[in-house]
Structures are given as C-alpha cells and as structure tokens.
Design an enzyme around this catalytic site. Structure first.
Site, PDB file in Angstrom:
ATOM      1  N   THR A  80     -21.898  34.422  55.585  1.00 42.30           N
ATOM      2  CA  THR A  80     -20.795  33.797  56.312  1.00 42.30           C
ATOM      3  C   THR A  80     -19.697  34.795  56.640  1.00 42.30           C
ATOM      4  O   THR A  80     -19.003  34.651  57.643  1.00 42.30           O
ATOM      5  CB  THR A  80     -20.239  32.631  55.468  1.00 42.30           C
ATOM      6  OG1 THR A  80     -21.261  31.652  55.379  1.00 42.30           O
ATOM      7  CG2 THR A  80     -19.009  32.008  56.074  1.00 42.30           C
ATOM      8  N   THR A 106     -22.785  33.874  50.360  1.00 44.81           N
ATOM      9  CA  THR A 106     -22.385  33.415  49.026  1.00 44.81           C
ATOM     10  C   THR A 106     -23.474  32.615  48.305  1.00 44.81           C
ATOM     11  O   THR A 106     -23.430  32.483  47.087  1.00 44.81           O
ATOM     12  CB  THR A 106     -21.112  32.546  49.110  1.00 44.81           C
ATOM     13  OG1 THR A 106     -21.373  31.427  49.952  1.00 44.81           O
ATOM     14  CG2 THR A 106     -19.943  33.343  49.645  1.00 44.81           C
ATOM     15  N   ASP A 107     -24.458  32.099  49.052  1.00 45.49           N
ATOM     16  CA  ASP A 107     -25.443  31.207  48.418  1.00 45.49           C
ATOM     17  C   ASP A 107     -26.227  31.889  47.297  1.00 45.49           C
ATOM     18  O   ASP A 107     -26.474  31.297  46.258  1.00 45.49           O
ATOM     19  CB  ASP A 107     -26.434  30.667  49.462  1.00 45.49           C
ATOM     20  CG  ASP A 107     -25.798  29.631  50.384  1.00 45.49           C
ATOM     21  OD1 ASP A 107     -24.622  29.279  50.172  1.00 45.49           O
ATOM     22  OD2 ASP A 107     -26.481  29.181  51.324  1.00 45.49           O
ATOM     23  N   LYS A 155     -21.903  30.342  41.770  1.00 43.54           N
ATOM     24  CA  LYS A 155     -21.269  29.543  42.826  1.00 43.54           C
ATOM     25  C   LYS A 155     -21.230  28.094  42.343  1.00 43.54           C
ATOM     26  O   LYS A 155     -22.264  27.530  41.987  1.00 43.54           O
ATOM     27  CB  LYS A 155     -22.064  29.678  44.129  1.00 43.54           C
ATOM     28  CG  LYS A 155     -21.394  28.999  45.314  1.00 43.54           C
ATOM     29  CD  LYS A 155     -22.128  29.269  46.635  1.00 43.54           C
ATOM     30  CE  LYS A 155     -21.400  28.610  47.789  1.00 43.54           C
ATOM     31  NZ  LYS A 155     -22.032  28.861  49.095  1.00 43.54           N
ATOM     32  N   TYR A 191     -22.402  26.851  61.370  1.00 43.44           N
ATOM     33  CA  TYR A 191     -22.286  28.077  62.163  1.00 43.44           C
ATOM     34  C   TYR A 191     -23.507  28.967  61.889  1.00 43.44           C
ATOM     35  O   TYR A 191     -24.348  28.638  61.049  1.00 43.44           O
ATOM     36  CB  TYR A 191     -20.993  28.822  61.779  1.00 43.44           C
ATOM     37  CG  TYR A 191     -20.906  29.003  60.284  1.00 43.44           C
ATOM     38  CD1 TYR A 191     -21.528  30.067  59.652  1.00 43.44           C
ATOM     39  CD2 TYR A 191     -20.271  28.048  59.484  1.00 43.44           C
ATOM     40  CE1 TYR A 191     -21.516  30.196  58.280  1.00 43.44           C
ATOM     41  CE2 TYR A 191     -20.256  28.169  58.106  1.00 43.44           C
ATOM     42  CZ  TYR A 191     -20.873  29.243  57.517  1.00 43.44           C
ATOM     43  OH  TYR A 191     -20.881  29.359  56.161  1.00 43.44           O
ATOM     44  N   GLU A 240     -40.118  28.058  18.526  1.00 45.27           N
ATOM     45  CA  GLU A 240     -41.336  28.751  18.101  1.00 45.27           C
ATOM     46  C   GLU A 240     -42.161  29.251  19.282  1.00 45.27           C
ATOM     47  O   GLU A 240     -42.545  30.402  19.358  1.00 45.27           O
ATOM     48  CB  GLU A 240     -42.224  27.749  17.347  1.00 45.27           C
ATOM     49  CG  GLU A 240     -41.946  27.612  15.875  1.00 45.27           C
ATOM     50  CD  GLU A 240     -42.406  28.837  15.116  1.00 45.27           C
ATOM     51  OE1 GLU A 240     -43.617  29.077  15.063  1.00 45.27           O
ATOM     52  OE2 GLU A 240     -41.528  29.575  14.595  1.00 45.27           O
TER      53      GLU A 240
HETATM   54  N1  ASP Z   1     -25.409  30.188  53.816  1.00 48.48           N
HETATM   55  C1  ASP Z   1     -24.442  31.272  53.768  1.00 48.48           C
HETATM   56  C2  ASP Z   1     -25.120  32.464  53.114  1.00 48.48           C
HETATM   57  O1  ASP Z   1     -25.329  32.433  51.930  1.00 48.48           O
HETATM   58  C3  ASP Z   1     -23.261  30.841  53.002  1.00 48.48           C
HETATM   59  C4  ASP Z   1     -22.191  31.878  52.837  1.00 48.48           C
HETATM   60  O2  ASP Z   1     -22.338  33.049  53.078  1.00 48.48           O
HETATM   61  O3  ASP Z   1     -21.092  31.468  52.371  1.00 48.48           O
HETATM   62  O4  ASP Z   1     -25.457  33.406  53.792  1.00 48.48           O
END
Ligand code: ASP
Length: 323
Positions: A13, A93-94, A166, A27, A286
């Site tokens: 993103t 971020t994913d 996250k 997006y 175990e």
């Molecule tokens: N879907 C995006 C990614 O992980 C989300 C992000 O970057 O916040 O590339």
C-alpha cells in the site's frame, strides 16, 4: 558524511494508487515504483545518501519463499560489499511481519534493517507512507539501531520482527507486540530505544540461506470446534515436511485431529504446536514440539529454516526456545 541507506522496494500500500484521494480500500497495491516513492519524500536526503532498488512490486498477500530468498540474499550481498550502512525495506503490511521475521533469522551482521509500509495508499489524503518512509530511513541511519535485529517501523513506533503482528485490518496503529511492547519510538524525528529482544537474530543466527533455491514445505492448520483432521490428512498426502498446528488455548488439539497429527509424526513430519490465541507460550507436550509464543505464521518460518538444517526433534525444539 551522511550514512548510506539502501531502500529495497517490494510493493504494498505504501506504493499503492487509488482513483480518488478519499479512497482507502479497493486500490491497487504495488503500483508505484521506488523512484516515485523517493521523489515524494525529498526530506530523506537531509538524513542519508539514499539509493533505491526494486525487488518486486506486489501486494504482499502474494509474497513467496522465492522473494524472501532473493531479498535476504540481496541484503547479505549489500552488507558484505559494504554498499550500505543500513537498509529499509518497503513492504505491504499484510505479510510484513513474516518477511521481517524471515530476515531476522537469515540476514547476517549488525547493521540496521528496517521494514516499513503504509495503511493508506500513496494517493490518499493523510497517507501515512511518506512519514513512515522518512522515519524508517532515520532509524536505519541511526547508531542506536545497530544490533537490534530486524525492526518494523510504522506510525512512529519501532517493534521487533520477532514479536510484532498486524492486529487491525484498517487502522494506522495496527502493528503491536502485545505482551512485550515496543522496542522504541521515533520521538520528534529521533529514534529512541527502551528495550531489546533477548532472542537470537541476525549476526547471531545459525541459519544460512546462501545457495538455497527453495524452502521446506510447512503448512499451518488452524484448530477449531469440530475439527476432524481432514486438512492434516491432505497435508500428509501433499508431502509436507512440517505442520504448525494453531491450536485452541494452550495449543490444544481436537481429539479427532490429534489422531491425524500422530500419524503425520509417525511418518517423520515435524509437528509444532502453536496457539490461535494472540499471545502466550504453548507449554511442551510429549508427542509434539512447542512453538513457544511465536504466532503460527512465524512458527512456520522458524520450522522451515530449522528443517533446512536438521530433522532432529530436540534440536528443533532448542531452536524454538532460542529464536
Ligand atoms: N494488501 C496490502 C499489502 O499487504 C496491504 C498493505 O500494504 O497495507 O500489500
């Protein structure tokens, strides 16, 4: 002389582009290249001599072991040739926490490696990407960041690759280290550290990916009410080398699923119990190994790397208590 900082861009993103400035979902991630990203934050040049490289340009949901190997090998090459004093990786971020933990175990040396990203696309009003990138460069260029392991820096906060996760699908303050807390913060532009991780990482890691073209096959299976073990059976048939079972509570396994896990273990598949709770350790049992307090997605990475070295269960358990 300003420090040399290399920015390795992978997409996400932070490099995302939307049709209108009020759009914060739906997006295209990974639409903007590294040059455009850098041009958007000219202030970076006040803190470092920055150069950029595009490793890939993807939505991080699509990350692969191959990209991890390429990225880690490139970082090791940059450090061994003294091409940079610190590295910033821009990332979606994913799966940012997974790439960060993989690098935490496979990058050698004490120079800073900082991952950053954004929750709002570059085209949005109040996009968080520019400040996150500037802060990441300041952290990578700062002497206090040496020897801390791979760092995750967003929203003025610095977290350890081992513990961060996250926690929220949309908010800017999504990255948390739950029971362990932040390593530090960026206070009015200056990185300040308040604690360090005691677990082995980077310069002190025994894992070496040099020459590897793929990683062992390890799957995560998520425990739930009524689990009947059919995914474990499918994993065995697919020829996995390891399974991380994200159990209920303290890594508990449904009795119906346990039969399948025992069968897998008898065939030499290494089974690690972790928990679908977001924090807390899993006490040893175990029959199967404990993933300690790693999230299932990080236990999977450590098990993949452990299996590049050994199949010995006690050795692998040692690794889970050291990394
Ligand atoms: N879907 C995006 C990614 O992980 C989300 C992000 O970057 O916040 O590339």
């Amino acid at each position: 002389m300003k420090p040399k900082i290399k920015i390795l861009a992978t997409g996400g993103t932070i490099a995302g582009s939307a049709k209108i400035s009020t759009q914060t979902t739906g997006y295209t991630a990974g639409a903007i290249g590294i040059d455009e990203l850098l041009n958007a934050v000219p202030e970076i040049k006040n803190f470092a001599n920055v150069t950029g490289e595009q490793i890939c340009n993807i939505d991080s949901k699509d990350i692969t072991d191959e990209i991890w190997l390429k990225l880690a090998n490139r970082i090791n090459e940059i450090f061994s040739r003294d091409e940079a004093d610190g590295i910033v990786v821009t990332h979606g971020t994913d799966t940012l926490e997974e790439t960060a933990y993989f690098l935490n175990l496979t990058v050698h040396g004490d120079k800073p490696v900082v991952l950053t990203g954004a929750m709002r696309p570059a085209t949005a009003i109040s996009s968080d990407g520019a400040m996150n990138l500037l802060n990441a460069v300041r952290i990578a260029a700062h002497k206090n960041s040496f020897g801390k392991g791979v760092l995750v820096a967003l929203n003025d906060e610095i977290n350890s690759a081992r513990e961060v996760t996250k926690t929220n699908t949309l908010t800017l303050s999504t990255f948390k280290s739950f029971e362990f807390g932040l390593l530090g913060c960026v206070n009015n532009g200056t990185p300040e550290f308040y604690r360090t991780s005691t677990r082995r990482h980077t310069g002190n890691s025994e894992f070496d990916i040099d020459g590897l073209t793929k990683l062992p096959l390890v799957k995560i299976i998520y425990g739930h009410a009524g689990d009947d073990g059919i995914f474990i059976d499918a994993a065995i048939n697919a020829g996995v080398n390891g399974i991380v079972y994200a159990g209920t509570g303290n890594g508990s396994i449904h009795a119906n699923a346990e039969k399948f896990l025992s069968r897998a273990a008898a065939q030499g598949i290494v089974i690690v119990r972790s928990s679908r709770c977001s924090s807390g350790t899993v006490t040893p049992s175990e029959q199967f190994l404990s993933g300690d307090n790693l999230t299932p997605q990080k236990a999977r990475i450590l098990l993949q790397l452990a299996l590049t070295k050994t199949n010995d269960r006690s050795e692998i358990q040692r690794m889970f208590y050291q990394y």
